[in-house]
Each structure stands twice: as structure tokens, then as C-alpha cells.
Design a protein around this motif. Structure first.
Motif, PDB file in Angstrom:
ATOM      1  N   GLY A   6       3.744  -9.073   6.945  1.00 29.02           N
ATOM      2  CA  GLY A   6       2.525  -8.280   6.943  1.00 29.02           C
ATOM      3  C   GLY A   6       2.668  -7.162   5.925  1.00 29.02           C
ATOM      4  N   TYR A   7       1.542  -6.695   5.430  1.00 26.28           N
ATOM      5  CA  TYR A   7       1.553  -5.684   4.383  1.00 26.28           C
ATOM      6  C   TYR A   7       0.464  -4.647   4.615  1.00 26.28           C
ATOM      7  N   ILE A   8       0.744  -3.455   4.172  1.00 26.00           N
ATOM      8  CA  ILE A   8      -0.302  -2.456   4.005  1.00 26.00           C
ATOM      9  C   ILE A   8      -0.373  -2.169   2.517  1.00 26.00           C
ATOM     10  N   TYR A   9      -1.577  -2.323   1.985  1.00 25.59           N
ATOM     11  CA  TYR A   9      -1.852  -2.049   0.580  1.00 25.59           C
ATOM     12  C   TYR A   9      -2.830  -0.889   0.551  1.00 25.59           C
ATOM     13  N   ALA A  10      -2.514   0.149  -0.187  1.00 22.30           N
ATOM     14  CA  ALA A  10      -3.398   1.307  -0.271  1.00 22.30           C
ATOM     15  C   ALA A  10      -3.533   1.772  -1.715  1.00 22.30           C
ATOM     16  N   GLU A  11      -4.761   2.106  -2.075  1.00 21.29           N
ATOM     17  CA  GLU A  11      -5.056   2.762  -3.342  1.00 21.29           C
ATOM     18  C   GLU A  11      -5.315   4.221  -2.993  1.00 21.29           C
ATOM     19  N   LEU A  40       7.473  -1.530  -1.139  1.00 14.58           N
ATOM     20  CA  LEU A  40       7.595  -2.438  -2.270  1.00 14.58           C
ATOM     21  C   LEU A  40       7.088  -1.764  -3.537  1.00 14.58           C
ATOM     22  N   ILE A  41       6.051  -0.941  -3.369  1.00 13.55           N
ATOM     23  CA  ILE A  41       5.495  -0.160  -4.476  1.00 13.55           C
ATOM     24  C   ILE A  41       5.085   1.193  -3.919  1.00 13.55           C
ATOM     25  N   ALA A  42       5.405   2.232  -4.638  1.00 14.81           N
ATOM     26  CA  ALA A  42       4.958   3.591  -4.290  1.00 14.81           C
ATOM     27  C   ALA A  42       4.884   4.375  -5.583  1.00 14.81           C
ATOM     28  N   GLY A  43       3.800   4.155  -6.309  1.00 10.33           N
ATOM     29  CA  GLY A  43       3.781   4.824  -7.581  1.00 10.33           C
ATOM     30  C   GLY A  43       2.435   4.916  -8.248  1.00 10.33           C
ATOM     31  N   GLY A  44       2.464   5.625  -9.310  1.00  9.94           N
ATOM     32  CA  GLY A  44       1.253   5.857 -10.066  1.00  9.94           C
ATOM     33  C   GLY A  44       1.165   4.976 -11.277  1.00  9.94           C
ATOM     34  N   ASN A  45       0.144   5.238 -12.035  1.00 10.39           N
ATOM     35  CA  ASN A  45      -0.092   4.577 -13.300  1.00 10.39           C
ATOM     36  C   ASN A  45      -0.379   3.085 -13.200  1.00 10.39           C
ATOM     37  N   PRO A  46      -1.168   2.635 -12.221  1.00  8.29           N
ATOM     38  CA  PRO A  46      -1.523   1.216 -12.189  1.00  8.29           C
ATOM     39  C   PRO A  46      -2.320   0.838 -13.437  1.00  8.29           C
ATOM     40  N   ASP A  47      -2.047  -0.311 -13.956  1.00  9.17           N
ATOM     41  CA  ASP A  47      -2.736  -0.834 -15.130  1.00  9.17           C
ATOM     42  C   ASP A  47      -3.885  -1.710 -14.633  1.00  9.17           C
ATOM     43  N   GLY A  52     -12.959  -2.392 -12.879  1.00 10.78           N
ATOM     44  CA  GLY A  52     -13.493  -1.088 -13.202  1.00 10.78           C
ATOM     45  C   GLY A  52     -13.152   0.024 -12.228  1.00 10.78           C
ATOM     46  N   ARG A  53     -12.092  -0.097 -11.464  1.00 11.28           N
ATOM     47  CA  ARG A  53     -11.708   0.962 -10.536  1.00 11.28           C
ATOM     48  C   ARG A  53     -10.764   1.926 -11.227  1.00 11.28           C
ATOM     49  N   ASP A  54     -10.848   3.168 -10.834  1.00 11.88           N
ATOM     50  CA  ASP A  54      -9.957   4.200 -11.343  1.00 11.88           C
ATOM     51  C   ASP A  54      -8.902   4.455 -10.267  1.00 11.88           C
ATOM     52  N   VAL A  55      -7.822   3.692 -10.307  1.00 13.41           N
ATOM     53  CA  VAL A  55      -6.783   3.762  -9.283  1.00 13.41           C
ATOM     54  C   VAL A  55      -5.648   4.640  -9.794  1.00 13.41           C
ATOM     55  N   LYS A  56      -5.327   5.676  -9.041  1.00 13.55           N
ATOM     56  CA  LYS A  56      -4.308   6.639  -9.459  1.00 13.55           C
ATOM     57  C   LYS A  56      -2.913   6.259  -8.967  1.00 13.55           C
ATOM     58  N   ARG A  57      -2.836   5.751  -7.732  1.00 15.78           N
ATOM     59  CA  ARG A  57      -1.538   5.497  -7.101  1.00 15.78           C
ATOM     60  C   ARG A  57      -1.681   4.303  -6.163  1.00 15.78           C
ATOM     61  N   ILE A  58      -0.679   3.453  -6.159  1.00  9.76           N
ATOM     62  CA  ILE A  58      -0.630   2.291  -5.268  1.00  9.76           C
ATOM     63  C   ILE A  58       0.532   2.473  -4.296  1.00  9.76           C
ATOM     64  N   LEU A  93      -7.485   1.474   2.151  1.00  8.43           N
ATOM     65  CA  LEU A  93      -6.288   0.938   2.797  1.00  8.43           C
ATOM     66  C   LEU A  93      -6.618  -0.389   3.463  1.00  8.43           C
ATOM     67  N   TYR A  94      -5.714  -1.352   3.310  1.00  2.00           N
ATOM     68  CA  TYR A  94      -5.908  -2.699   3.834  1.00  2.00           C
ATOM     69  C   TYR A  94      -4.642  -3.150   4.557  1.00  2.00           C
ATOM     70  N   ILE A  95      -4.814  -3.864   5.666  1.00  2.00           N
ATOM     71  CA  ILE A  95      -3.696  -4.558   6.319  1.00  2.00           C
ATOM     72  C   ILE A  95      -3.853  -6.032   5.981  1.00  2.00           C
ATOM     73  N   LEU A  96      -2.779  -6.625   5.472  1.00  2.00           N
ATOM     74  CA  LEU A  96      -2.822  -7.994   4.966  1.00  2.00           C
ATOM     75  C   LEU A  96      -1.752  -8.856   5.614  1.00  2.00           C
ATOM     76  N   GLU A  97      -2.029 -10.148   5.661  1.00  2.00           N
ATOM     77  CA  GLU A  97      -1.030 -11.115   6.118  1.00  2.00           C
ATOM     78  C   GLU A  97      -0.586 -11.928   4.920  1.00  2.00           C
ATOM     79  N   GLY A  98       0.724 -12.095   4.776  1.00  2.00           N
ATOM     80  CA  GLY A  98       1.264 -12.860   3.662  1.00  2.00           C
ATOM     81  C   GLY A  98       0.927 -14.336   3.765  1.00  2.00           C
ATOM     82  N   SER A  99       1.142 -15.021   2.682  1.00  2.00           N
ATOM     83  CA  SER A  99       0.918 -16.461   2.628  1.00  2.00           C
ATOM     84  C   SER A  99       2.011 -17.174   3.403  1.00  2.00           C
ATOM     85  N   GLU A 100       1.610 -18.136   4.232  1.00  2.00           N
ATOM     86  CA  GLU A 100       2.579 -18.872   5.043  1.00  2.00           C
ATOM     87  C   GLU A 100       3.483 -19.754   4.209  1.00  2.00           C
TER      88      GLU A 100
END
Length: 107
Positions: A6-11, A40-47, A52-58, A93-100
Motif C-alpha cells: 500500500g502507498y500514500i502519495y501526496a503532492e 520512497l520519495i520525500a523531496g522537491g523539484n518534481p519534473d 499542467g500542475r505546479d507540484v512543489k514537493r512529492i 493526498l491519495y491512498i493506493l494499492e500496488g499492482s498484484e
């Protein structure tokens, strides 16, 4: 067969660095550890290449399962901390389930 991770993904756009770093971050760290979260990721500067989103940190966290990610998010311990993030950052913020099976089938 094991259950998918399981994952939490947040912008995150931090709007009050002092509160985010001084109040939220130190309080959330032990709660994340209690639920076995792994950054897994905690940082800025997403490419951003599309959308068209202005994402500062993932922030991308891994849990043993999506259920465990939900347990973390809904826990009284996290709910006691979350207000510090609400006042110091704008977040999607999203809660996700990985691929089986590691595939990308739909349906």
C-alpha cells in the motif's frame, strides 16, 4: 501469493515552513514508524511533464498493505498530528494499492 503493498502519495506545497518543519514533521515521524511506513520519495523539484500542475514537493510512502496505510491515516495518533499539516501546507493526498502481478491491466 502475498498481498500488494500500500502507498500514500501526496503532492505538497508547504505554505508555512516553520510550522511544517517544527510542528508537523517531528510529530508525524514516530507515528509513521509505528505503522511501518517507508519513505520512497520525500523531496522537491518534481519534473512535471504532463497535466499542467505546479507540484512543489512529492511524498511517497510505502506500507505493508493499503489497509495498513488507511489504518495509519485514520489512527487517533495521526489525526492528532494532521492539523499541523493542514495549517502549514496545501496537499493532494491519495491512498493506493500496488499492482498484484506487476502489470497494468484495467478492469
Amino acid at each position: 501469493m502475498s498481498r500488494p503493498k500500500g502507498y500514500i502519495y501526496a503532492e505538497v506545497t508547504v505554505t508555512d515552513l516553520a510550522t511544517f518543519n517544527g510542528e508537523y514533521a517531528p510529530r508525524v515521524a514516530p507515528v509513521l514508524a509505528r505503522y511501518g511506513a517507508k519513505f520512497l520519495i520525500a523531496g522537491g523539484n518534481p519534473d512535471v511533464r504532463e497535466g499542467g500542475r505546479d507540484v512543489k514537493r512529492i511524498v511517497f510512502l510505502e506500507f505493508d498493505s493499503a489497509d495498513r496505510a488507511r489504518e495509519f491515516y485514520d489512527s487517533p495518533d495521526y489525526q492528532d498530528v494532521i492539523g499541523h499539516r493542514f495549517v502549514s501546507a496545501d496537499t493532494h493526498l491519495y491512498i493506493l494499492e500496488g499492482s498484484e502481478n506487476g502489470d497494468a491491466r484495467v478492469g
